[in-house]
Design a protein around this motif. Structure first.
Motif, short mmCIF file in Angstrom:
data_model
loop_
_atom_site.label_atom_id
_atom_site.label_comp_id
_atom_site.label_asym_id
_atom_site.label_seq_id
_atom_site.Cartn_x
_atom_site.Cartn_y
_atom_site.Cartn_z
N THR A 50 75.78 69.00 -0.32
CA THR A 50 77.01 69.51 0.29
C THR A 50 76.78 70.89 0.90
OG1 THR A 50 77.57 70.03 -1.97
CG2 THR A 50 78.85 68.29 -0.89
N PHE A 97 70.34 66.06 3.58
CA PHE A 97 71.49 65.26 4.01
C PHE A 97 72.32 64.72 2.87
CE2 PHE A 97 69.08 65.31 7.99
CZ PHE A 97 70.09 65.77 8.81
N THR A 98 71.87 64.94 1.65
CA THR A 98 72.71 64.55 0.52
C THR A 98 73.25 65.78 -0.19
OG1 THR A 98 70.72 64.38 -0.81
CG2 THR A 98 71.60 62.32 0.07
N ALA A 118 78.55 73.13 9.14
CA ALA A 118 79.93 73.22 9.61
C ALA A 118 80.27 74.67 9.94
CB ALA A 118 80.88 72.67 8.54
N TYR A 169 75.73 70.59 4.51
CA TYR A 169 76.84 70.25 5.41
C TYR A 169 77.75 71.45 5.63
CZ TYR A 169 75.65 65.34 5.42
OH TYR A 169 75.00 64.16 5.61
N LEU A 221 78.69 75.63 13.19
CA LEU A 221 79.35 75.01 14.34
C LEU A 221 80.72 75.62 14.62
CD1 LEU A 221 78.24 71.34 13.71
CD2 LEU A 221 77.59 72.78 15.64
#
Lengths: 522, 237
Positions: free
Chosen positions: B19, B16-17, B26, B22, B29
């Protein structure tokens, strides 16, 4: 050198027995496991072998406790990783193999779309030879969902019986294979059922259709249904109003052979008759013809008798069997045409899945107060409580409830059995000799146009009666399962909302959180 | 177990830290969202069955990126020495790392719950297949992550770990194609039973089959075992 000799010297009789037991246990366990793998069930002898193997293994461990404790750690250390991995693979392979043989399925779809009915399972259990299913369906494009349904359905049959093999061919994507299989060009959306050189084709996908096709392809002999002819019965050639053409072709779809039967030309009912249908004889049946039919029934015959109002009743076919046919017209004031409506069938194998049916112009059919000895008479269908049996049937009389009219509910159909009263499929051998007679106070429900009306269960009732009479219980109505209509009609704004949320807002939100995290850490 | 949980927490925090995590989420999704929207428009059916297939393929592509770091990174930076000298066993390290990646995956799956929620709002979908579909997606993803973990524990190069994992997954995904040409034979059956695609199929329909569950659990167990052995082999050297 000296240590090995010492080791040899130390071997006592007890040790020798232990070693022998160890080897024996290995052999027994291995043999037992292979045996078990070969057959799907664990027989008593198989148990015995495995048990003996386990027992000798335990005995070995006890007798050779010292040696085992000595060697085990070293053994484990020396086993290299590769062997260990292979061992684990083998164990997992075995676990999966066992899982393949003993598995359960939980079908969470609302309509149990992927569970076969007991009838189909019964049919598949009885398969003697291999059955090959070939589906010609497109697996891409707009009609792909039909293809997936076909594949799912075939796989269920395959899972239920090892005798069933299946493949699916996409004639558009793979025309070469389709032509090779079909020996020519072939259309999509059909399913072939082949067994022992016979072929049946299913065009409408469904469990009922596929199971019937399998029955047809695997049963060499067609059962014969005779329609009595020559006394003003319904015409089985006609599809016009009042004709039984559609009913007859429906029966042929169920794999029956149909034929007219003219009693004047025969001395007795043909031996190959599975069912005799007497469909509303307008002119009455002469006594000698009735005798022939009565004799047939007495000898364990199967008959459907449909008796319309205002026609003479063949008394010899109903009286001895404890059936009373009323001289009336069952009238239901709720129907604009006065048709008798059955809203709840009486419980029987023939009627258990039926709900509502019309019996357009019907007379009452009821069980006699005291049926003859050895004969069972059960009601199948009754009219509603507000209906009545109109007895003023001469032309011009107004239809209204009079003191003389019997109030509903009135019986509309009864089933008579003699001999083995049970109608379970397992008892077919015994049931062969038992009489089965169904009497319905109407024949319209089995004729055009009513036999083709969707949404009511009259047609199903007719086919269920014939299937039950012919002792083809497996064919008795498998309620069709169609996936529920899950159509979604998106409005323009809804559609935009979904696009913006799913494609933009949420992914971009996640991306922004990533940027934020990166920013913070910097 | 406590040690494994600590490692899992550490791993989750690093997800969660990061990039990359994420970005991966993304990407997943966006692709799933677009495919969901497009199939809904096209078929007008309130079902996630098509989406499940699409999501599975997307997962096949991105899950190597989720696992490539797990051990390879520790190897490259040398922090693996720290792990090995600390009082945790190899199995604890592997289980902790695995649970960490699984946690991240579950978080990603939670974000995809938007699709069933939308369907429930605009139509009347059958809820059973949605439930089994998500169970299938969870098991399939867990299988992918386990394969990725093995690849990551064998090398210090993250690219090699990702590509290796992808190759194995792809093979296991389509292994039944070899046998699907002809009729159902013994070998096509065996291959079908090894194919993750075919194992996933039942879940998308709305059926939980014990055979499929046993398969995925065996696959996960086997991969975790392999990872532990790979880590131990490093230590022995």
């Amino acid at each position: 050198m000296s240590s090995t000799r010492m080791h040899h010297i130390e071997l006592s009789g007890r040790d020798r027995v232990g070693i022998a037991l160890g080897w024996a246990s290995l052999v027994l366990l291995l043999a037992g496991l292979i045996w078990w793998a070969g057959e799907s069930v664990l027989s008593r002898w198989n148990w015995l072998v495995l048990g003996a193997g386990a027992a000798s293994a335990v005995a070995y461990l006890i007798l050779r406790k010292g040696a085992v404790a000595d060697t085990l750690p070293r053994l484990l250390q020396n086993l290299n990783t590769g062997a260990f991995i292979l061992l684990l693979l083998a164990i997992l392979g075995f676990v999966n193999y066992i899982a393949m043989r003993h598995y359960g399925q939980l079908d969470l779809t609302k309509q149990r779309l992927y569970s076969l009915s007991p009838q189909t399972k019964e049919v598949l259990k009885g398969l003697k030879g291999e059955v090959e299913l070939t589906g010609f369906y497109q697996l891409a494009g707009r009609s792909a969902s039909e293809g997936f349904r076909a594949r799912d359905l075939m796989r269920q049959y395959h899972d239920a019986s090892k005798q069933v093999k299946f493949e699916i061919i996409d004639p558009v994507a793979d025309p070469a294979r389709a032509t090779a299989k079909a020996g020519g060009s072939v259309y999509s959306q059909q399913l072939w059922v082949e067994s022992g050189g016979r072929k049946e084709t299913v065009y409408t996908l469904g469990e009922q259709e596929l199971t019937s096709a399998i029955l047809k392809a695997t049963r060499p002999q067609k059962k014969k249904v005779y329609f009595l002819f020559g006394h003003g019965e319904r015409d089985i050639e006609s599809s016009e109003q009042g004709g039984m053409g559609p009913a007859r072709s429906g029966l042929e779809d169920f794999n029956y052979e149909t034929s007219k039967l003219v009693l004047r030309t025969v001395k007795e009912i043909p031996k190959d008759a599975a069912v005799i249908v007497v469909a509303g004889p307008k002119n009455g049946i002469p006594d000698d013809d009735q005798e022939k039919l009565a004799k047939y029934l007495e000898a364990g015959g199967k008959m459907l008798l449909m008796a319309d109002p205002l026609t003479p009743v063949p008394e010899k076919l109903v009286k001895p069997w404890g059936v009373e046919v009323g001289n009336n017209l069952v009238y239901d004031p709720r129907d604009p045409r006065g048709f008798a409506i059955v809203e709840k069938f009486e419980f029987h194998q023939m009627t258990k899945d039926l709900q509502v049916a019309y019996f357009p112009i019907a007379r009452s059919v009821e069980a006699a107060a005291t049926p003859p000895a050895g004969v069972t008479v059960e009601p199948l269908a009754k009219s509603s409580g507000v209906s009545w049996g109109e007895t003023k049937l001469s032309g011009g009389a107004t239809i209204q409830r009079d003191a003389a009219d019997k109030n509903g509910p009135l019986g509309l159909a009864v089933v008579v059995t003699k001999g083995s009263a049970s109608d379970t499929p397992e008892q077919t051998g015994e049931a062969k000799k038992s009489t089965r007679l169904v009497v319905v106070g109407d024949s319209d429900f089995a004729t055009a146009p009513f036999i083709s009306v969707m949404g009511t269960d009259g047609p199903l009732f007719f086919f269920n009666i014939i299937n039950w009479l012919a002792e083809e219980e497996a064919l008795v109505s498998i309620p069709p399962k169609t996936p529920e209509n899950n159509q979604v009609f998106l409005g323009a704004s809804q559609s935009r909302f979904i696009l913006i949320t799913t494609v933009f807002i949420i992914p971009i939100g996640v991306l922004l959180s990533g940027v934020l995290v990166w920013w913070r850490r910097r | 177990m406590k040690n494994a949980l600590i490692i899992m927490q550490r791993e989750l925090r690093s997800y969660f830290t990061s990039t990359i995590a994420y970005t991966v989420a993304a990407f997943f999704l966006v692709v799933c969202g677009y495919l969901f929207f497009a199939t809904l428009k096209l078929t007008q059916e309130a079902t996630i069955r098509y989406l499940l297939h699409n999501a599975a393929v997307t997962l096949l592509l991105i899950s190597p990126a989720m696992t490539m770091r797990l051990i390879a990174e520790e190897r490259r930076t040398g922090t693996i020495e720290l792990l090995m000298t600390s009082p945790v066993t190899d199995a604890q390290v592997i289980i902790g790392k695995y649970l960490g990646s699984l946690g991240f995956y579950v978080a990603m799956l939670l974000l995809t719950l938007q699709y069933p929620l939308i369907l429930l709002r605009v139509g009347a979908p059958d809820k059973g297949p949605m439930l089994t579909g998500y169970l299938g997606l969870l098991l399939l993803g867990a299988g992918f992550l386990a394969i990725g973990l093995v690849a990551s524990s064998l090398t210090k190069n993250q690219i090699v770990a990702a590509v290796g994992a992808f190759a194995v997954m792809l093979l296991l995904w389509i292994v039944s194609w070899v046998g699907s040409g002809g009729a159902t034979t013994f070998w096509s059956e065996v291959l079908r039973n090894l194919s993750m695609l075919d194992r996933f199929e039942n879940f998308t329909k709305g059926v939980i089959d014990t055979r499929d569950v046993v398969f995925f659990l065996s696959l996960i167990g086997f991969c975790l075992f392999l990872s532990v052995r790979a880590l131990s082999a490093t230590k022995a050297r």
